[in-house]
Write a protein that holds these residues in place. Sequence first.
Motif: not given
Length: 370
Positions: A68-69, A74, A108-110, A113, A115-116, A125, A127
């Motif tokens: 992730d960002s 993950w 995925y990350e939208d 920020g 996470i899905w 998700t 948060d």
Amino acid sequence: MRVKSVSQNIFIVYYMFLIMVTISCNKQSQSTETNNIVHDKNSVQHLDKGINAVRLKYTTGVRSILEDSKGNVWFGSYNEGVCLLHNGKFQYFTTKNGLSDNQVRNIYEDKNGLIWFECGRGLSTYDGKDINIYKERNYNSKNEWKLNKRDIWFKGDEIEGYNKLEKYPGVYQYEGQKLSYRLFPVTPKPGDGFKYYISTPFVKGKNGIVWFGAYGAVIGYNGSDFKILDNEYLQFNSETNYLHVRSLFEDSKGNLWIGNNGMGVLKYDGKKVVNFTAQHKLKKEYTKGNSLEKVFSIGEDTTGNIWFGTVGSGVWKYDGKSVKNFTKEDGLESNHIWTIYKSKQGELWFGGANPSGVYRFNGKSFERKY
């Protein structure tokens, strides 16, 4: 005078004692801090050192990966939830912690920020603090297809079939505000079975097409029109074998690679589809051993090599001319590779099962990373 001298001596001794204790405590504190830093560094380094590596505890397989960002990694499992790697430590989450299902197919990350987790059943998700089941759905605009730059797409909520509100084949679209169900422009026929059930992560092509891999069809949408590659379109039959799509990938040249469980790899250049496995004589009838027929993951490295992860036949690399097979003899503990993920550093990670783990290629052979 003597009493005063004794008092002074006692004060001096006490003062020296305080200084020694303070110095000792400071040294111990510094030592503890240093040890903690070294320990943390060693933990991170151990993640990269073959036999001494800190390893994932999963046994059913690594099904999905996301960096992730924030620099966290993950790992989604086949049936044991999801794991977060943060500051060199693993943290595990299951349905007890908010996942809708313990099978985590994609992560995925939208753009915000969030996470899905696309689970075997439903969505969840993260948060930054908690994992929660995502329940909101919009079914009032099923035919209002449109594309946005940072859309995320998900399969239906059920492991098989469609729920009462979905009814027919389609996908969920999240554009950053709400999750809406979109219907595919197909009419299911009796006997289609799981033909239109989503079986792969979505793929965003360089020419603006979004591709969806279903078990019996590959569906592309460019913002106005659909392209459907199915058995009828490709003229596949019992002699050629049928589609059973398990992986989808677009390379840097714009070729769409379709990995099947049984048929092998198909390559689509936008005009025609070629059976790559048959073309390179990588079926069992030719190889008399490992074959490139059960392909569950596809990726591309920084030099343009295409990699294929299989069930039962390890990993294969295509350099544009020839294909090479890697198995347990090359350090690959698992011959069942669920996913191939490119890290932000450009390194390919191979998520496997039996035994479960994440591997990387060092240029000559494979080694366990997580």
